[in-house]
Design a protein around this motif. Structure first.
Motif, PDB file in Angstrom:
ATOM      1  N   GLY A 101       0.811  -1.221   0.000  1.00  0.00           N
ATOM      2  CA  GLY A 101       0.000   0.000   0.000  1.00  0.00           C
ATOM      3  C   GLY A 101       0.846   1.273   0.000  1.00  0.00           C
ATOM      4  O   GLY A 101       0.314   2.359  -0.220  1.00  0.00           O
ATOM      5  N   VAL A 102       2.163   1.163   0.237  1.00  0.00           N
ATOM      6  CA  VAL A 102       3.008   2.373   0.306  1.00  0.00           C
ATOM      7  C   VAL A 102       3.168   3.050  -1.054  1.00  0.00           C
ATOM      8  O   VAL A 102       3.522   4.228  -1.124  1.00  0.00           O
ATOM      9  CB  VAL A 102       4.425   2.086   0.882  1.00  0.00           C
ATOM     10  N   TYR A 103       2.885   2.319  -2.152  1.00  0.00           N
ATOM     11  CA  TYR A 103       3.146   2.901  -3.475  1.00  0.00           C
ATOM     12  C   TYR A 103       2.167   4.023  -3.828  1.00  0.00           C
ATOM     13  O   TYR A 103       2.487   4.887  -4.645  1.00  0.00           O
ATOM     14  CB  TYR A 103       3.097   1.810  -4.549  1.00  0.00           C
ATOM     15  N   GLY A 104       0.946   3.975  -3.235  1.00  0.00           N
ATOM     16  CA  GLY A 104      -0.018   5.043  -3.508  1.00  0.00           C
ATOM     17  C   GLY A 104      -0.774   4.834  -4.797  1.00  0.00           C
ATOM     18  O   GLY A 104      -1.042   3.698  -5.186  1.00  0.00           O
ATOM     19  N   CYS A 105      -1.142   5.952  -5.464  1.00  0.00           N
ATOM     20  CA  CYS A 105      -2.015   5.806  -6.647  1.00  0.00           C
ATOM     21  C   CYS A 105      -1.383   6.375  -7.909  1.00  0.00           C
ATOM     22  O   CYS A 105      -2.084   6.970  -8.733  1.00  0.00           O
ATOM     23  CB  CYS A 105      -3.370   6.425  -6.426  1.00  0.00           C
ATOM     24  N   GLU A 106      -0.101   6.212  -8.082  1.00  0.00           N
ATOM     25  CA  GLU A 106       0.551   6.774  -9.268  1.00  0.00           C
ATOM     26  C   GLU A 106       0.322   5.946 -10.531  1.00  0.00           C
ATOM     27  O   GLU A 106       0.467   6.434 -11.641  1.00  0.00           O
ATOM     28  CB  GLU A 106       2.070   6.892  -9.048  1.00  0.00           C
ATOM     29  N   LYS A 107       0.029   4.664 -10.351  1.00  0.00           N
ATOM     30  CA  LYS A 107      -0.079   3.753 -11.498  1.00  0.00           C
ATOM     31  C   LYS A 107      -1.384   2.971 -11.429  1.00  0.00           C
ATOM     32  O   LYS A 107      -1.974   2.841 -10.365  1.00  0.00           O
ATOM     33  CB  LYS A 107       1.059   2.706 -11.438  1.00  0.00           C
ATOM     34  N   SER A 108      -1.784   2.401 -12.556  1.00  0.00           N
ATOM     35  CA  SER A 108      -2.962   1.525 -12.525  1.00  0.00           C
ATOM     36  C   SER A 108      -2.553   0.079 -12.787  1.00  0.00           C
ATOM     37  O   SER A 108      -3.394  -0.806 -12.855  1.00  0.00           O
ATOM     38  CB  SER A 108      -3.984   1.989 -13.563  1.00  0.00           C
TER      39      SER A 108
END
Ligand SMILES: NC(=O)c1ccc[n+]([C@@H]2O[C@H](COP(=O)([O-])OP(=O)(O)OC[C@H]3O[C@@H](n4cnc5c(N)ncnc54)[C@H](OP(=O)(O)O)[C@@H]3O)[C@@H](O)[C@H]2O)c1
Length: 286
Positions: A101-108
């Motif tokens: 979950g640390v990656y966030g929402c930068e990619k789909s």
């Protein structure tokens, strides 16, 4: 090896205990009663001839972390930093459990370890702070970013699968709903524990995503749980908006095991395969 383990009764800690014993290691649990990090916890770590400290204790309630950030940062950041300092001062290898979950929402699409982190919740921010601090204290520590865990833990608390099965069995309408927007990797605690111990035995260090193979939406996950448990309900799609969460969890927590594969390891089994194994083991034990 002799392993000290925090969070030993949790979902992952319970599996680490089982797997480490199966692989011939000694595992000493450091539960909450031994975890006063100002007193006995210090003693139990420093006065122990263990080779490794695996730190699996954390405040895992993402909503509560959002409401009480001061407790979240104390338990997930300061406590982890403190554990790493103790491991460093007693020459132990250190293993820290973080989250995809640390990656966030930068990619789909699924994240690899070379992607940057952009955490969107207090919980995941506290994990990133801990990761950075641990890497400064112990550059050869092992940092595991785990996916959506399922399985059975000693403390029997949070159990996504048991809750979905109960919800499906109790549904008077014969319909339950699940989020079609949120993606991750359902991951069996025993498979993840096996990989953690393997990485530890190989003396690998750095950041490793650790998930079962394949990504799924919550909807696909719940549909598979209900089908494998053979419960005659329909699962319908709902959206993230209908959940009204306080923590703005990313809709994409899915990740790949790029680093493990690059270093010659095989991927963990597909999540559907491990989910089936788990649900069969639940039916066998009832
Ligand atoms: N579950 C998931 O889907 C998931 C996904 C990604 C990453 N992770 C990470 O994997 C690790 C293990 O998670 P889990 O699912 O096994 O969690 P869990 O079942 O909630 O267990 C957490 C453990 O940490 C202990 N703990 C919490 N706060 C503590 C404190 N202040 N002092 C001492 N012990 C404390 C708890 O002790 P008590 O039993 O006494 O409460 C419990 O044994 C965590 O770092 C978590 O962030 C989990």
């Amino acid at each position: 090896m002799k392993i000290l383990l925090t969070g030993a009764n949790g979902l992952l800690g319970s599996a680490i205990r089982t797997v480490s014993l199966n692989r011939g290691h000694t595992c000493v649990p450091l539960n909450r009663d031994k975890y006063d990090w100002k007193k006995s916890y210090v003693d139990s770590v420093t006065h122990n001839d263990a080779d490794v400290l695996i730190h699996a204790a954390a405040d895992t309630d993402v909503e509560r972390c959002e409401i009480h950030p001061e407790i979240c940062y104390r338990d997930n950041y300061l406590l982890s930093q403190h554990a790493a300092m103790l491991a460093a001062s007693t020459n132990k290898k250190f293993v820290f459990i973080s989250s995809t979950g640390v990656y966030g929402c930068e990619k789909s699409t699924p994240y690899a370890e070379y992607d940057s982190v952009n955490p969107t919740t207090q919980h995941h921010k506290s994990k990133v702070l801990a990761e950075h601090s641990i890497q400064r204290i112990l550059p050869r520590s092992l940092i595991i970013r785990a996916g959506w865990l399922f399985g059975v833990g000693e403390n029997g608390a949070k159990n996504f699968i048991a809750n979905r099965i109960a919800e499906a069995k109790n549904s008077s309408s014969g319909i339950i709903s699940a989020n079609k927007d949120q993606f991750g990797n359902p991951s069996y605690n025993l498979d993840i524990a096996e990989r953690i111990i393997e990485l530890m035995e190989l003396d690998f260090f750095g950041v490793f995503n650790c998930t079962n193979a394949g990504a799924a939406s919550r909807f696909e996950y719940v549909r598979e749980i209900v089908a494998l448990a053979k419960i005659p309900v329909s699962v319908v799609e709902s959206s993230s908006q209908s959940f009204n969460r306080i923590a703005q969890v990313s809709n994409n927590e899915s990740a790949t095991d790029w680093r493990s594969r690059a270093m010659g390891l095989a991927s963990l089994p597909d999540w559907r395969h491990s989910l089936e194994r788990h649900i069969l083991s639940l039916s066998a034990s009832t």
